[in-house]
Design a protein around this motif. Structure first.
Motif, PDB file in Angstrom:
ATOM      1  N   UNK B 107       0.830  -1.205   0.000  1.00 54.20           N
ATOM      2  CA  UNK B 107       0.000   0.000   0.000  1.00 54.20           C
ATOM      3  C   UNK B 107       0.862   1.252   0.000  1.00 54.20           C
ATOM      4  N   UNK B 108       1.945   1.208   0.755  1.00 54.53           N
ATOM      5  CA  UNK B 108       2.718   2.430   0.986  1.00 54.53           C
ATOM      6  C   UNK B 108       3.979   2.543   0.136  1.00 54.53           C
ATOM      7  N   UNK B 109       4.578   1.441  -0.255  1.00 55.02           N
ATOM      8  CA  UNK B 109       5.887   1.493  -0.912  1.00 55.02           C
ATOM      9  C   UNK B 109       5.981   0.480  -2.043  1.00 55.02           C
ATOM     10  N   UNK B 110       7.024   0.672  -2.835  1.00 54.52           N
ATOM     11  CA  UNK B 110       7.343  -0.278  -3.891  1.00 54.52           C
ATOM     12  C   UNK B 110       8.813  -0.662  -3.786  1.00 54.52           C
ATOM     13  N   UNK B 111       9.144  -1.843  -4.310  1.00 55.53           N
ATOM     14  CA  UNK B 111      10.506  -2.351  -4.236  1.00 55.53           C
ATOM     15  C   UNK B 111      10.897  -3.032  -5.542  1.00 55.53           C
ATOM     16  N   UNK B 112      12.200  -2.977  -5.817  1.00 51.27           N
ATOM     17  CA  UNK B 112      12.770  -3.845  -6.829  1.00 51.27           C
ATOM     18  C   UNK B 112      12.242  -3.644  -8.226  1.00 51.27           C
ATOM     19  N   UNK B 113      12.100  -2.397  -8.647  1.00 45.50           N
ATOM     20  CA  UNK B 113      11.630  -2.130  -9.994  1.00 45.50           C
ATOM     21  C   UNK B 113      12.780  -2.152 -10.998  1.00 45.50           C
ATOM     22  N   UNK B 114      12.416  -2.117 -12.259  1.00 46.22           N
ATOM     23  CA  UNK B 114      13.417  -2.066 -13.304  1.00 46.22           C
ATOM     24  C   UNK B 114      13.962  -0.661 -13.475  1.00 46.22           C
ATOM     25  N   UNK B 115      15.120  -0.586 -14.050  1.00 46.13           N
ATOM     26  CA  UNK B 115      15.771   0.704 -14.277  1.00 46.13           C
ATOM     27  C   UNK B 115      14.969   1.534 -15.290  1.00 46.13           C
ATOM     28  N   UNK B 116      15.152   2.852 -15.250  1.00 42.88           N
ATOM     29  CA  UNK B 116      14.579   3.720 -16.278  1.00 42.88           C
ATOM     30  C   UNK B 116      15.433   3.565 -17.543  1.00 42.88           C
ATOM     31  N   UNK B 117      14.929   2.822 -18.525  1.00 43.10           N
ATOM     32  CA  UNK B 117      15.763   2.539 -19.686  1.00 43.10           C
ATOM     33  C   UNK B 117      15.532   3.471 -20.873  1.00 43.10           C
ATOM     34  N   UNK B 118      14.350   4.027 -21.009  1.00 47.06           N
ATOM     35  CA  UNK B 118      14.073   4.978 -22.079  1.00 47.06           C
ATOM     36  C   UNK B 118      13.414   6.218 -21.484  1.00 47.06           C
ATOM     37  N   UNK B 119      13.830   7.371 -21.978  1.00 49.12           N
ATOM     38  CA  UNK B 119      13.380   8.653 -21.445  1.00 49.12           C
ATOM     39  C   UNK B 119      12.763   9.506 -22.539  1.00 49.12           C
ATOM     40  N   UNK B 120      11.798  10.341 -22.149  1.00 50.40           N
ATOM     41  CA  UNK B 120      11.357  11.394 -23.031  1.00 50.40           C
ATOM     42  C   UNK B 120      12.405  12.499 -23.089  1.00 50.40           C
ATOM     43  N   UNK B 121      12.186  13.431 -23.998  1.00 46.60           N
ATOM     44  CA  UNK B 121      13.177  14.490 -24.212  1.00 46.60           C
ATOM     45  C   UNK B 121      13.062  15.618 -23.177  1.00 46.60           C
ATOM     46  N   UNK B 122      11.993  15.575 -22.387  1.00 44.80           N
ATOM     47  CA  UNK B 122      11.799  16.598 -21.369  1.00 44.80           C
ATOM     48  C   UNK B 122      10.849  17.703 -21.814  1.00 44.80           C
ATOM     49  N   UNK B 123      10.117  18.252 -20.868  1.00 42.26           N
ATOM     50  CA  UNK B 123       9.250  19.403 -21.090  1.00 42.26           C
ATOM     51  C   UNK B 123       9.606  20.480 -20.080  1.00 42.26           C
ATOM     52  N   UNK B 124       9.951  21.659 -20.569  1.00 39.05           N
ATOM     53  CA  UNK B 124      10.293  22.773 -19.691  1.00 39.05           C
ATOM     54  C   UNK B 124       9.018  23.513 -19.312  1.00 39.05           C
ATOM     55  N   UNK B 125       8.783  23.632 -18.025  1.00 37.26           N
ATOM     56  CA  UNK B 125       7.624  24.364 -17.528  1.00 37.26           C
ATOM     57  C   UNK B 125       8.125  25.588 -16.786  1.00 37.26           C
ATOM     58  N   UNK B 126       7.624  26.752 -17.171  1.00 37.84           N
ATOM     59  CA  UNK B 126       7.979  28.008 -16.515  1.00 37.84           C
ATOM     60  C   UNK B 126       6.713  28.596 -15.906  1.00 37.84           C
ATOM     61  N   UNK B 127       6.752  28.841 -14.601  1.00 31.86           N
ATOM     62  CA  UNK B 127       5.596  29.403 -13.909  1.00 31.86           C
ATOM     63  C   UNK B 127       5.994  30.778 -13.377  1.00 31.86           C
TER      64      UNK B 127
END
Lengths: 107, 127
Positions: B107-127
């Motif tokens: 319920x509260x936590x997660x364990x033992x996930x896979x690595x982040x293997x593919x990434x998006x290019x990013x979105x810049x947010x300016x507030x």
């Protein structure tokens, strides 16, 4: 889990070898430690996962080692394109966390 | 080829809402957790939360819970990050990234996930 990377910044010459440190605040399985390369304004690129496994397409100049709470990334024969920030990351226990990085400048 | 393509840069005012998108392709969308990460100017990466498209299970970093919402649209293989009420401190680059494999969660936590293997290019947010 807190990841502490050292040193903070390095200025090195092409051809040199460098070893970066990542100390983890509690023991984690080797399976859940990764290293990334990040250049300004760009997404991180996965270099090493499971502490020692090179990601697809990563040259063998990059190698990872370590266990428990102490992990290292070694880069042999530095090239100009290696100028970047190198991040370690644990994905054993949520919230997943990252070190603040080691910045490498190639002179 | 696995790809994650994020929506474009945003300029918003404090108090406004915002939804960012991460369109995926090249793999089985439903069967991989997608995470969202924040990188404030000159700072490190922070994991905000993740979503599992197959059953819409969402997990949040307690530091971000209540401020954001995650969702997945299986019809277009896209995940979304919703900001309910932006603050100036939300100014940052936001990345989506795919977990290579899944671990397990209580319920509260997660364990033992896979690595982040593919990434998006990013979105810049300016507030």
């Amino acid at each position: 889990i807190v990841l502490t990377q050292s040193p903070g910044t390095l200025s090195l010459s092409p051809g040199e070898r460098v070893t970066l440190s990542c100390k983890v605040s509690q023991r984690i399985s080797n399976t859940y430690l990764a290293w990334y390369q990040q250049k300004p304004g760009r997404a991180p690129i996965l270099l090493i996962f499971g502490a020692t496994n090179r990601a697809t397409g990563i040259p063998d100049r990059f190698s990872g080692s370590g266990s428990g709470t102490d992990f290292t990334l070694t880069i042999n024969s530095l090239e100009p394109d290696d100028s970047a920030v190198y991040l370690c990351h644990q994905y054993w226990s949520s919230p997943w966390t990252f070190g603040l990085g080691t910045r490498i400048e190639i002179k | 080829e696995v790809q994650l393509v994020q929506s474009g840069a945003e300029v918003k005012k404090p108090g406004e809402s915002l939804r960012l998108s991460c369109a995926t392709s090249g793999y089985s969308f439903e069967n991989h957790w997608i995470g969202w990460l924040r990188q404030m100017p000159g700072k490190g990466l922070e994991w905000m939360g993740m979503t599992y498209p197959a059953d819409h299970d969402n997990r949040y970093n307690p530091s971000f819970a209540g401020q954001i919402g995650l969702s997945a649209d299986k019809s277009i293989a896209t995940v979304h990050l919703q900001f309910y009420s932006l603050k100036a401190s939300d100014t940052a680059m936001y990345y989506c990234a795919r977990h290579k494999g899944a671990g397990y969660c209580s319920t509260a936590n997660c364990w033992g996930f896979g690595v982040f293997d593919f990434w998006g290019q990013g979105t810049l947010v300016t507030v």
